[in-house]
Design an enzyme around this catalytic site. Structure first.
Site, PDB file in Angstrom:
ATOM      1  N   GLY A  38       0.841  -1.154   0.061  1.00 18.77           N
ATOM      2  CA  GLY A  38      -0.056   0.014   0.039  1.00 18.77           C
ATOM      3  C   GLY A  38       0.882   1.144  -0.001  1.00 18.77           C
ATOM      4  O   GLY A  38       0.378   2.322  -0.146  1.00 18.77           O
ATOM      5  N   GLU A  39       2.289   1.220   0.151  1.00 16.99           N
ATOM      6  CA  GLU A  39       2.974   2.503   0.251  1.00 16.99           C
ATOM      7  C   GLU A  39       2.937   3.109  -0.910  1.00 16.99           C
ATOM      8  O   GLU A  39       2.781   2.225  -2.300  1.00 16.99           O
ATOM      9  CB  GLU A  39       4.315   2.138   0.582  1.00 16.99           C
ATOM     10  CG  GLU A  39       4.607   2.153   1.963  1.00 16.99           C
ATOM     11  CD  GLU A  39       5.976   1.710   2.451  1.00 16.99           C
ATOM     12  OE1 GLU A  39       6.855   1.830   1.626  1.00 16.99           O
ATOM     13  OE2 GLU A  39       6.438   1.250   3.574  1.00 16.99           O
ATOM     14  N   ARG A  96     -10.907  22.898   7.236  1.00 12.98           N
ATOM     15  CA  ARG A  96     -11.739  23.218   8.017  1.00 12.98           C
ATOM     16  C   ARG A  96     -11.423  23.511   9.537  1.00 12.98           C
ATOM     17  O   ARG A  96     -11.938  24.018  10.344  1.00 12.98           O
ATOM     18  CB  ARG A  96     -13.169  22.280   8.101  1.00 12.98           C
ATOM     19  CG  ARG A  96     -13.910  22.712   7.069  1.00 12.98           C
ATOM     20  CD  ARG A  96     -15.203  21.703   6.701  1.00 12.98           C
ATOM     21  NE  ARG A  96     -14.578  20.270   6.505  1.00 12.98           N
ATOM     22  CZ  ARG A  96     -15.437  19.331   6.033  1.00 12.98           C
ATOM     23  NH1 ARG A  96     -16.555  19.434   5.915  1.00 12.98           N
ATOM     24  NH2 ARG A  96     -14.934  18.270   5.750  1.00 12.98           N
ATOM     25  N   GLN A  97     -10.103  22.682   9.803  1.00 11.36           N
ATOM     26  CA  GLN A  97      -9.625  22.862  11.151  1.00 11.36           C
ATOM     27  C   GLN A  97      -8.449  23.815  11.049  1.00 11.36           C
ATOM     28  O   GLN A  97      -7.392  23.455  10.831  1.00 11.36           O
ATOM     29  CB  GLN A  97      -9.046  21.572  11.710  1.00 11.36           C
ATOM     30  CG  GLN A  97     -10.307  20.537  11.930  1.00 11.36           C
ATOM     31  CD  GLN A  97      -9.533  19.348  12.250  1.00 11.36           C
ATOM     32  OE1 GLN A  97      -9.391  18.895  13.285  1.00 11.36           O
ATOM     33  NE2 GLN A  97      -9.378  18.521  11.362  1.00 11.36           N
ATOM     34  N   LYS A 192     -26.096  31.058  11.159  1.00 11.28           N
ATOM     35  CA  LYS A 192     -26.204  29.481  11.406  1.00 11.28           C
ATOM     36  C   LYS A 192     -25.398  29.298  12.619  1.00 11.28           C
ATOM     37  O   LYS A 192     -24.240  29.731  12.917  1.00 11.28           O
ATOM     38  CB  LYS A 192     -25.589  29.044  10.119  1.00 11.28           C
ATOM     39  CG  LYS A 192     -25.162  27.529  10.229  1.00 11.28           C
ATOM     40  CD  LYS A 192     -24.472  26.931   8.906  1.00 11.28           C
ATOM     41  CE  LYS A 192     -23.037  26.796   9.106  1.00 11.28           C
ATOM     42  NZ  LYS A 192     -22.372  26.253   7.894  1.00 11.28           N
TER      43      LYS A 192
END
Ligand code: R5P
Length: 315
Positions: A38-39, A96-97, A192
């Site tokens: 998977g690397e 978003r963070q 909101k």
């Protein structure tokens, strides 16, 4: 600086191909695969020595894979003696963070900027960052484009009348105002409150929406929660028809089901900053390409020309 060389990872090859077509050059030949466990396994087959390399890789889902591919590609280009490496990020994941608004949370937008810089990127070309301040997380040049002209052109061609542009949150006011100015529309703002990453509540609506056709403008649609809440609220205030203009179609969770089920939404217009898989292609979603915009920016960066005309949201 040598000639332009466009490299694509696996995040959005269609967009990279379109950009290369607009630039009238072929995409560089790159092997970007996986080892058996998977690397990420990368080899740039084309010669990039002394070239002005642009790596097109939005860090959309699968975000970790796409981000790691980008870092590995930057490393490969650097070790292959590219003269300059620009990360072209039509969508910037982990954005978003972007501040510490709760105890013991990370600022991932800064972490990702640090990672790219450590990998050896020289500049960044981004589009509709979740927050403009993310530009300041880099100590290298960042060119920040907007999809507003591409999206507005679409609505202008529809010749709609009696329009109001609606920002689904306070943070989007500046951009919504630019859309309203460009489309000759009124402006409304939704106040909101976010209860969780998936849940929002509409507190108030500022501005006249009754009897109008609304265009909701947002930087991204993820789970669709914010948009569905916003549609419900403006419908209750007497809006006739609702369209949406969104730069990034993240379309996570059951966003597609929500869009399909919401008969109050005429159409949502997104860009191809993130690929739209077949399973998410529904008639209510229209996807426009930002390849010409990104290609023009690449050309101008390469030729050391100003690109400010491309990010003038008020033109
Ligand atoms: C919020 O600040 C953003 O502009 C989007 O409104 C939000 O990220 C969309 O997320 P969701 O579709 O999950 O409500």
């Amino acid at each position: 600086m040598g000639e332009i060389c466009v490299i694509s990872g696996n995040a959005n090859r269609d967009l990279a191909e379109k950009i290369a077509r607009c630039l009238d050059i072929p995409l560089a030949d790159v092997l970007c695969g996986r080892f058996s466990e998977g690397e990420i396994r990368v080899q740039i087959i084309s010669n990039v020595r002394g070239k002005d390399v642009f790596i097109v890789q939005p860090t959309c889902s699968p975000t970790n894979d796409n981000l790691m591919e980008l870092l590995v590609l930057i490393d490969a280009a650097k070790r292959a003696s590219a003269a300059r490496i620009t990360a072209v990020l039509p969508f910037y994941g982990y954005a978003r963070q972007d501040r510490k608004d709760q105890p013991r949370v990370p600022i991932t937008a800064k972490l990702v900027a640090n990672l790219m810089t450590a990998a050896g990127v020289d500049r960044v070309l981004a589009m509709d960052l979740h927050a403009s301040q993310i530009q300041g997380f880099f100590d290298i040049p960042v060119d920040h484009l907007y999809a507003i002209n591409t999206l507005c052109e679409y609505f202008e061609n529809m010749g709609m009348k009696n329009l109001v542009v609606v920002s689904p949150d306070i943070g989007g006011i500046r951009m919504a105002r630019a859309y309203a100015k460009r489309l000759g529309a009124g402006l409304a703002i939704i106040d909101k409150r976010r209860m969780s990453p998936e849940e929002t509540e509409v507190m108030n609506i500022l501005g006249k929406v009754k009897g109008k056709t609304a265009i909701l403008v947002d930087d991204m649609i993820a789970t669709g929660g914010s948009m569905m809440e916003a549609i419900k609220a403006i419908k209750e205030m007497g809006v006739e028809k609702v369209y949406a203009a969104v730069s990034h179609g993240v379309l996570s969770g059951n966003a597609i089901e929500k869009i399909q089920a919401n008969k109050d939404l005429e159409e949502i217009v997104i860009t191809d900053s993130i690929p739209l898989p077949k399973s998410k292609k529904i008639s209510r979603i229209k996807q426009l390409t930002v390849a010409p915009l990104l290609a023009e920016a690449i050309k101008r960066i390469h030729n050391e020309q100003s690109i400010s005309c491309l990010f003038d949201v008020n033109r």
